[in-house]
Design a protein around this motif. Structure first.
Motif, short mmCIF file in Angstrom:
data_model
loop_
_atom_site.label_atom_id
_atom_site.label_comp_id
_atom_site.label_asym_id
_atom_site.label_seq_id
_atom_site.Cartn_x
_atom_site.Cartn_y
_atom_site.Cartn_z
N ASP A 280 -6.07 -31.96 22.21
CA ASP A 280 -4.90 -31.59 21.42
C ASP A 280 -4.33 -32.84 20.75
OD1 ASP A 280 -2.98 -30.02 20.32
OD2 ASP A 280 -2.05 -29.42 22.21
N TYR A 281 -3.36 -32.62 19.84
CA TYR A 281 -2.59 -33.74 19.33
C TYR A 281 -1.31 -33.85 20.16
CZ TYR A 281 -5.73 -33.95 15.41
OH TYR A 281 -6.84 -34.10 14.64
N SER A 282 -0.84 -35.06 20.34
CA SER A 282 0.40 -35.27 21.09
C SER A 282 1.59 -34.93 20.20
CB SER A 282 0.50 -36.74 21.51
OG SER A 282 0.67 -37.54 20.35
N ASN A 283 2.76 -34.79 20.81
CA ASN A 283 3.97 -34.57 20.01
C ASN A 283 4.19 -35.73 19.04
OD1 ASN A 283 4.42 -32.19 21.33
ND2 ASN A 283 5.88 -33.06 22.79
N HIS A 284 4.01 -36.95 19.53
CA HIS A 284 4.15 -38.10 18.63
C HIS A 284 3.10 -38.04 17.52
CE1 HIS A 284 6.93 -39.76 21.56
NE2 HIS A 284 7.23 -40.70 20.68
N GLY A 285 1.91 -37.59 17.84
CA GLY A 285 0.86 -37.45 16.83
C GLY A 285 1.25 -36.49 15.74
N LYS A 286 1.85 -35.36 16.12
CA LYS A 286 2.21 -34.36 15.11
C LYS A 286 3.44 -34.78 14.31
CE LYS A 286 0.50 -30.50 17.94
NZ LYS A 286 1.01 -29.46 18.86
N GLU B 279 9.54 -44.33 22.96
CA GLU B 279 8.89 -43.04 23.17
C GLU B 279 9.90 -41.92 23.37
OE1 GLU B 279 8.75 -45.51 25.58
OE2 GLU B 279 7.44 -46.58 24.17
N SER B 280 11.20 -42.25 23.37
CA SER B 280 12.21 -41.24 23.67
C SER B 280 12.26 -40.18 22.58
CB SER B 280 13.58 -41.91 23.77
OG SER B 280 13.92 -42.46 22.52
N GLU B 281 12.79 -39.01 22.95
CA GLU B 281 12.91 -37.92 21.98
C GLU B 281 13.89 -38.29 20.86
OE1 GLU B 281 11.87 -34.07 22.42
OE2 GLU B 281 10.20 -35.28 23.13
N VAL B 282 14.85 -39.13 21.16
CA VAL B 282 15.81 -39.54 20.13
C VAL B 282 15.10 -40.31 19.02
CG1 VAL B 282 17.65 -41.23 19.67
CG2 VAL B 282 17.97 -39.47 21.42
N VAL B 283 14.30 -41.30 19.41
CA VAL B 283 13.59 -42.08 18.40
C VAL B 283 12.57 -41.19 17.68
CG1 VAL B 283 12.00 -44.02 18.05
CG2 VAL B 283 13.95 -44.27 19.59
N LEU B 284 11.87 -40.36 18.45
CA LEU B 284 10.91 -39.42 17.85
C LEU B 284 11.59 -38.54 16.81
CD1 LEU B 284 8.10 -38.04 17.96
CD2 LEU B 284 8.97 -36.60 19.80
N GLY B 285 12.73 -37.98 17.18
CA GLY B 285 13.43 -37.06 16.29
C GLY B 285 13.94 -37.75 15.03
N LEU B 286 14.49 -38.96 15.19
CA LEU B 286 15.04 -39.65 14.01
C LEU B 286 13.92 -40.12 13.08
CD1 LEU B 286 17.97 -41.74 15.57
CD2 LEU B 286 18.07 -39.54 14.39
N GLN B 287 12.86 -40.68 13.67
CA GLN B 287 11.74 -41.10 12.80
C GLN B 287 11.15 -39.91 12.08
OE1 GLN B 287 9.00 -43.79 15.02
NE2 GLN B 287 9.88 -45.28 13.61
N HIS B 288 11.02 -38.79 12.79
CA HIS B 288 10.45 -37.61 12.13
C HIS B 288 11.32 -37.16 10.96
CE1 HIS B 288 8.23 -34.01 11.50
NE2 HIS B 288 9.31 -33.28 11.66
N LEU B 289 12.63 -37.18 11.15
CA LEU B 289 13.53 -36.79 10.04
C LEU B 289 13.28 -37.65 8.81
CD1 LEU B 289 16.82 -36.26 12.06
CD2 LEU B 289 15.83 -34.57 10.49
N VAL B 290 13.21 -38.95 9.02
CA VAL B 290 13.03 -39.86 7.90
C VAL B 290 11.65 -39.71 7.27
CG1 VAL B 290 12.71 -42.30 7.34
CG2 VAL B 290 14.74 -41.56 8.60
N LEU B 291 10.62 -39.69 8.14
CA LEU B 291 9.25 -39.67 7.62
C LEU B 291 8.93 -38.38 6.87
CD1 LEU B 291 7.40 -41.18 10.73
CD2 LEU B 291 7.65 -42.29 8.50
N SER B 292 9.53 -37.28 7.26
CA SER B 292 9.14 -35.98 6.70
C SER B 292 10.04 -35.52 5.57
CB SER B 292 9.13 -34.92 7.80
OG SER B 292 10.46 -34.64 8.21
#
Lengths: 318, 318, 318, 318, 318, 318
Positions: E211-217, F241-254
């Motif tokens: 699978d892809y990881s959450n960070h991967g997606k 690796e926290s969900e906070v960093v994941l969520g903020l980076q995803h907002l910006v990147l997408s």
């Protein structure tokens, strides 16, 4: 009785469900035996199901869009949950269950949605715009009480179309306040008219689109709504060359934004640009909300969403 | 007097031409001086021109779309021929020249083209189709006498639209004989109606489109023609839901084939598929024919043709 | 005996059919049992079928492209009709049935189609063009008697290629009369040569393409036909740099119009532009005609047609 | 004398240059005066120039692709450097300058490049492949001594085509050693043949493409090279259906990879996949190297490069 | 024991295999019976399989990614080979078989691949570049020992990622020698870093991506690697605005070349252009090599390859 | 003194303007003479201008982004208005004019915009999100006071970026109230961070972007903002690796939604979908509003707007 979106593999179920789809098939065995390939639904979601021991009587008893009482087990078939039905009977009057409780529906009562739409029509100040919008709403008022907004993409449930319109009206109202250069009459009219011919484009029952109509395939809801504006204008003695008719037709014709999405012209008035983006914002966010609502709560990802380029949505734990 | 498409660099010219475009400019010199930036035209083609010594009187005398008598020289400017005008005056009644002799025109007289179209309307056997087509033709009959079919792509000349329709009718007639499964009434109607609203979409004078109308930009000729069919049906008491209206609107709406080319629906009747391809065949071949006609005969290649993906056409020596 | 395109669900059938496809499969049961997955065909269409009780002898008896006598029932499987075969035997000489009566075929006899093509070759006036076309036709003359024009898109039946050429020749003839600036020799040559290498690209039997050849995949019919023109010219002592060879190769190479459709160059002669559009018109209309012909007559819509952007065709009731 | 790629605004220049392009224009003044619009070149680059005081004699004296001695100043015109020429005369024998010193050229002598290509042909072990490649090289051997590989995209200079081939042969040699599953004969043959017909496609002089030929436009170098393989095979008695001919034609036909880039088939042998990527790697890196070389050294960014999606290249200071 | 890529239909097999995938299903029969839907693998390839008589104990015994001993027959199911398993048991210690012998793997030992990568890191001369690359390699060094380079496209096997890097380093080394204008430090760094975050993007076991990881997606390996460069620079006190960080981030961010392939910026340094093409060359040739290796040797065509636009590869007999 | 957006052809003007662009050119005359090619601007719009009689002193006196007093006439040059300047001098202290009055600016004071942004940061309840946003805002706080949001597309004026953020915050606030399933902290953070690195991507002065920075071209504002989140997290000890960093980076990147628009990943959280559509709605409506504002009021159509697929906007007279 657990709602469908709370079911897990291995659950034993017993309760009332809607036969949303029902097809007779035959097994590959010798001799082949009849069985039912079923989609069960309730207000929370839907699930596929199989009923293997179909009798001659069963074939005459069960029809799609009926309420039935089911006993069965949730199994996993090709990685998807599927109900293996062991017992099935039609719901009777004594059961005291109502079809409308088992179809997925907008979270606001249809009568309230249509009331809001009618109120908004009356708030349109320019009399010609108001009367054209009134004319078109009247044509479909009854269907607005239950039609979905689309077959699968978004607001695909009971009264989904009216719900889509009402939510867009809320956004439109906010945007007009934020940006006074927009004409609120045109924004209101555009929102109410943009999908007004969808009930003519699709054939739906209890919020479920079963097919597109011939007019839907050959003309499409965009040109149909444009037709209705012509019809309204002629009936109301408003000149077809007037700026009012021009502006309303342009709103409807351009609201899909691009030719490849079905709009023969692109937005070229301020309100047409606004209409497209309000429509898009509401439709996309509703797809997301519906996908999150109908996905088992313990799942971190929803299924892929067609209208979002087949992307799934992640439940961020923040 | 050589026609424009026979001119060569260094030719001295003297004769009558149409001022197809005329703009006042100023030189970069100090002090800047006024000059005219001109497009001269005759029935065979067009050429750019400059007139340097503009007087105050000249500015009031010369207007676009007038006939003038010119003396000048053909020079080469950025690899393109350009006339340097030494003398210019307006044509007078005594000159005995007529504007219509100087605009590019279809090779058949407009009155004959429109006559053919009217005859064809009368050949349509199904009475409702015939009367709707009749209604729409009547709306633009006068403009059919001179409107071009497009701004630049194809048949961009006097009565080009009527010529396009008549040539398509010839092809349609042949195809219906070759393939009896096609309905000749629908083919005739589709051909006559498909571009019938172009005169409403464009603003043209003497076969030259100067701009698109507001209705052209915001609604487009496809949806406008669809409107007219509704108007006709209402006026003729033909039900809007009838197969006749459905079929005619579908022909018009789908004739550009793809959404990105402006059609909100794709061809889904036999006649709609035929209409698109007959239209395409006639338009593309006419672009080729016109390019070959208006290119200096000794040139092996025409200029690039926008409607043919910017390809030029080679005169094969076979 | 009803033709296949007239069958309905629940029909009991008995009669002769072609085993167009035949595959041995195994059931999921324990122990798994062998069965035949079949496509039955006759001249009117084709239908999927299953034969469940396969014996060891059956496996050696039945082969694809044989005629068989069938008894069975038309059932509905996944919304598509499917024949459940109860009895099957090979057709014998005494049955007096001929394979050629059971394959879908062009509506004109192959011998007549090829005769027309040969006549047309002889009508080409320019001797070098005529002899090159003659050379290429001779290479495939036998295959022209039965090859289809494509695997699935259009004219996918017995002698479909020759039929496609002949119908295009009719259209080409008309267009050359309508537009005298076109060179009829090049139009004729282009039509005959454009798909002439298809029999080398595909492997077909009785009008059914079973696969593409290695040459078909690695070179393609467009470059193959271009090769043949070189071969012909060398063999006929016509200079490769001549305008005749240039013109003929260009016709063949450009006839798919766009790079993404397989043409390495785009049409740049008048006749190449005409060829592409004549080809397109004939192919698309034939797809429509074939779909209408092979769809059960009471159905208002044909199945989706791949070559028409997956659109279905509606039988307008006008 | 500074090379052109070292010039700066305000530089006074005096020296020999090539008249790469020369056009006669007229000023907008009254009376208009003749002037020369010029592109000057040397081996390091090129620059636009103007010569204002053109005499009748000058018009007869100066022709494109001559060497001249220039005196002038580098000015800035629309943000681009431009030489204002104050004096100009033709170079004479006494000046002792040679045209070949003033055109941009591959960094290796043409005779060495062609020698390397011929050596490589002889290294091909399979005799039929070797002889077909030999046949095709012989057809253009003389032009290989000076032809560029393209009009503007890459290797657009004297002997650029041979240089492109030789560099690709180096990469191909490495890749074949790294991956022994590739057939070195086919890699060598593919590299030498892939652009071998470019000198037939383009008209070039001293490494400068002035136009495409008729054969280049109507057939293209890909199909032309494919023709030559047929010609070679016939002349060498190698069967056209052989795997050798199939393999070589496939290499040539597929080397642009996609239909929209001009390849009628896509790479479907290991060597065809390799050929496309080796070609791409060499062409793209050469574009980058050439852009960096011809950009004034103090500039951090090159101009935009058409063949790299109009991206410019940054000189990283690492 | 035949390797999987040498199997033919009807082969009886007995031997050890990896349970690469294992799913429990139920037959359609009444009562439905449990069976296993399996993918068997060895180092040479993989094949689907069914095991019909699953006991309660079996369900608890067998898990994916275990080694088992199998007895069965190769049948043809929907034109694809499939093993019908008659007997199955888990491998035991006494069998003396090791999981690592049964997974597809790079042809070079992981420890050697990682050693080569580390050696190359040490060859980077610029100390800041070297230390940033070192930092990133250290983060994934353990995973580099076994991670594949992709889920399906290319190098999808044990240590595939390290193998991809090492092969690219060989090509990069050659290209830097051929073209001295490239900076070898940046080429080395770019090759090592470009996919360095893939082990964070994907979840893999024994060379198989499940699978892809959450960070991967949600972030993707391109932006993840960019993050790591920031992290490294901060930890190493290298200014984020320095040209070194700029150059390395640019290499990583641009290596997919186009936005639609996932690169937010396009290559704009010489080394970034080189990196993209080296990556592409290695990945595409490896797809071809792997497809040829894993296709039964007597087959002239491989299956279609997704990463090559679904083209199959032909084994040319030259 | 008329504002620029109220000027008409033939107007005589005298007053203060900003020299938004200034380039020295030379006339084509003999001898060539220097002149200034100028873009004049004020708060209402901009207009091109020419100053012909440039003295040596002038060349040293006038620089871009200075205030000057102008006397001149509005002429028509190539259908566009252009000022012919007869007199020009630099503004002095005594004139009492301030540069900030002459640049186009957001309709709200920068200090108030930045204040609103800071207030909103403080309203974010989740402390890690709040502190990361705070960190990033602090990096550019000073530039937020004046930077535009883009070079030409939208909000291309003084403090345009802060204005864009504030308007989006208003919409985001409304949408969060309408749809409680959205997380207001993430919506606020996403809106503030999405374009936060634009001041690093572009080089701007007084609201005018003069170029993109090297970091802007090679990394882009999307990846730059992603970098800053990493930097912030490291500096604030928040795990990467926290969900906070994941969520903020995803907002910006997408937030650009598609790869071809620069986003390496597509929106896959509810808030990321919302962010993209709020951004789009605000940007597109602002383009429309700005085009209507800066078009002469008597014109029914604005110029074409690049960010709206080159469509112009019509002022509907309703």
């Amino acid at each position: 009785m657990k709602p469908i979106n709370k079911l897990s593999i291995q659950d034993e179920i017993i309760g009332f469900y809607l036969l949303k789809e029902l097809n007779m098939r035959q097994t590959n065995g010798t001799p082949p035996k009849d069985y039912f390939d079923i989609v069960l639904a309730d207000a929370s979601g839907q699930i596929s199901a199989k009923y293997w021991d179909v009798t001659v009587q069963d074939k005459e008893t069960f029809l799609p869009m009926q309420l039935v009482k089911i006993q069965g087990t949730v199994l996993s078939y090709r990685d998807q949950p599927q109900v293996k039905i062991s017992r099935i009977r039609k719901a009777t009057e004594e059961d005291g269950v109502s079809l409308t409780d088992y179809v997925r529906a907008a979270p606001i009562r249809p009568v309230d949605l249509v009331h809001t739409i009618n109120l908004t029509v009356n708030e349109i100040r320019e009399p010609q715009i108001r009367s054209i919008v009134q004319y078109c709403v009247t044509k479909v008022e009854e269907k607005l009480m239950h039609y979905p907004a689309a077959k699968t993409y978004h607001h695909a449930y009971y009264a989904g179309l009216a719900y889509h319109i009402v939510r867009m009206l809320e956004i439109g109202d906010f945007i007009c306040k934020q940006r006074p250069f927009l004409n609120p009459d045109l924004i209101k009219a555009g929102i109410i008219l943009h999908d007004i011919a969808k009930p003519e484009e699709m054939i739906a029952q209890m919020g479920v689109v079963t097919d597109y109509s011939n007019h839907g395939k050959l003309i499409g809801h965009i040109a149909l709504a444009s037709n209705w504006i012509v019809e309204a204008a002629i009936s109301l003695d408003i000149p077809l060359e007037s700026e009012v008719v021009l502006g309303l037709q342009h709103l409807v014709l351009s609201h899909h934004n691009l030719g490849e999405w079905g709009s023969p012209v692109q937005p070229q008035t301020a309100e047409a640009v606004a209409l497209h983006h309000i429509d898009n914002l509401d439709a996309k966010l509703q797809m997301v909300e519906d996908a999150l609502d109908t996905t088992i709560e313990t799942e971190p990802w929803t299924p892929m969403i067609r209208g979002l380029d087949n992307k799934a949505i992640y439940r961020l734990k923040v």
